[in-house]
Design an enzyme around this catalytic site. Structure first.
Site, PDB file in Angstrom:
ATOM      1  N   CYS A 136       0.703  -1.145  -0.036  1.00 40.85           N
ATOM      2  CA  CYS A 136       0.056   0.053  -0.084  1.00 40.85           C
ATOM      3  C   CYS A 136       0.822   1.190   0.046  1.00 40.85           C
ATOM      4  O   CYS A 136       1.379   1.526   1.074  1.00 40.85           O
ATOM      5  CB  CYS A 136      -0.919  -0.035   1.309  1.00 40.85           C
ATOM      6  SG  CYS A 136      -2.020   1.483   1.342  1.00 40.85           S
ATOM      7  N   CYS A 139      -0.532   4.167   2.025  1.00 39.51           N
ATOM      8  CA  CYS A 139      -0.248   3.750   3.640  1.00 39.51           C
ATOM      9  C   CYS A 139       1.177   4.372   3.798  1.00 39.51           C
ATOM     10  O   CYS A 139       1.282   4.844   4.810  1.00 39.51           O
ATOM     11  CB  CYS A 139      -0.684   2.551   3.979  1.00 39.51           C
ATOM     12  SG  CYS A 139      -2.085   2.068   3.346  1.00 39.51           S
ATOM     13  N   ASP A 140       2.396   3.767   2.979  1.00 39.81           N
ATOM     14  CA  ASP A 140       3.365   3.683   3.384  1.00 39.81           C
ATOM     15  C   ASP A 140       4.503   4.428   2.830  1.00 39.81           C
ATOM     16  O   ASP A 140       5.740   4.692   3.174  1.00 39.81           O
ATOM     17  CB  ASP A 140       4.054   2.430   3.331  1.00 39.81           C
ATOM     18  CG  ASP A 140       3.270   1.184   4.529  1.00 39.81           C
ATOM     19  OD1 ASP A 140       2.853   1.939   5.337  1.00 39.81           O
ATOM     20  OD2 ASP A 140       3.045   0.140   4.099  1.00 39.81           O
TER      21      ASP A 140
END
Ligand code: NDP
Length: 321
Positions: A136, A139-140
């Site tokens: 992701c 997200c990261d």
């Protein structure tokens, strides 16, 4: 064997299901939420969460889910741990049957069973998840500011993730096993025009290379899918973007799915093709896939369910007059 009955039955305990439960409970629907095999959903395997609004400091995925679960319980949700093996939405109340034989009956049903990222299935990938390997970018990606990153895949997700990563990284490589992408042309055009992105065609990842100690991922060992030749790409982050599996097996043939097996909902709502059955979170959303969007659609599902029941109650009252 016990039969549990409720006005609002929820299947799935990620941010979508738990938010539906919070709203359903506060609307007096006394929801029953069946947790399924991965209580808390995908955030249970996430560490740092920096993009869920309301928290100035970094929080941990499992902690966030624990808080949501407690919140749902405090306002009156009954949480059940069971694995549903059969569903019947052909008549009301809707029925879910657990593997121990327990029956859950709901006047409405909210499906929030989520989706799972697909992985390549390499041992080195598993060992380096959260240490340089992610599924992701939204997200990261932020953790790779100024660093070199690679994205694996050739669909819309891979191209979008690569473009997203250019916000953080000056050096993004997209690795695809064939010599052309399946992503939409407009996304490809944007990708090819970006100065921070390069593409490696006909390559697959043979190994994720661990730098040892606290280094985490340092490189990808690649195999050419045409010649078999091996090469190495130094990188700080490897983003696997080869698709997702929505958890819809139980509902195949019962609720309408799209060509990628996601639950189809009426645009702008959480209504499925079965009146009284609603879907929220990643099981119906292949575009956003964020905890906060899942929670948002969980709220929508509870409101849709509540309005559905209210309209029905009104009709019954009117008929009785
Ligand atoms: P897709 O299934 O479209 O693409 C997956 C990609 O990963 C393909 O290029 C595939 O290669 C590659 N792949 C699959 N398995 C492997 C493997 N084992 N090793 C290496 N590569 C592999 O998934 P997406 O997540 O990209 O998209 C899913 C659906 O969601 C699509 O319908 C898509 O259009 C939609 N979507 C739409 C968005 C938008 O409209 N903005 C955003 C994101 C998704 P190959 O091409 O060789 O099969």
């Amino acid at each position: 064997m016990t039969t549990h009955t409720t006005r609002m039955l929820i299947l799935g305990s990620g941010p979508a299901g738990l938010t539906a439960a919070i709203y359903g409970a506060r609307a007096g629907l006394k929801p029953i939420l069946v947790q399924g095999i991965q209580p808390g959903g995908q955030l249970m395997t996430t560490t740092d969460v920096e993009n869920y609004p309301g928290f100035a400091d970094v929080i941990q995925g499992p902690w966030l889910m624990e808080q949501m679960q407690k919140q749902a319980e405090h306002v009156g949700t009954q949480l059940m741990y069971d694995t549903i093996v059969e569903v019947d939405v052909s008549q009301r109340p809707f029925r879910l049957i657990g593997d121990g034989g327990d029956v859950y009956e709901g006047d409405t049903l909210v499906i929030a069973t989520g989706a799972q990222a697909k992985w390549l299935g390499l041992d080195s990938e598993e060992a380096l998840k959260g240490k340089g390997v992610s599924a992701c970018a939204t997200c990261d990606g932020f953790f790779y500011r100024g660093k070199k990153v690679a994205v694996i895949g050739g669909g819309n997700t891979a191209v979008e993730e690569a473009l997203y990563l250019t916000n953080h990284s000056p050096d993004v490589t997209i690795i695809h096993r064939r010599d052309h992408f399946r992503a939409e042309k407009i996304l490809q055009d944007r990708l090819f025009a970006h100065k921070n992105v390069s593409v490696l065609w006909n390559k697959e990842v043979a190994e994720f290379v661990d730098g040892g100690g606290t280094a985490g991922l340092i490189a990808l060992e690649l195999r050419d899918t045409v010649t078999g030749e091996r090469s190495r790409l130094d990188t700080d982050g490897g983003f696997v973007a080869i698709g997702h599996h929505p958890a819809t097996e139980l509902f195949r043939g019962h609720v309408e799915l799209d060509e990628d097996h996601y639950i189809k909902v009426e645009t702008g709502t959480t209504k499925t093709n079965v009146p009284g059955v609603f879907a929220c979170g990643d099981v119906m959303d292949k575009h956003y896939r964020q905890a906060v969007t899942a929670a948002g659609s969980g709220c929508m599902a509870a409101l849709d369910a509540e309005r559905f029941l209210a309209a029905e109650d009104f009709k019954v009252a009117e008929a009785a007059e």
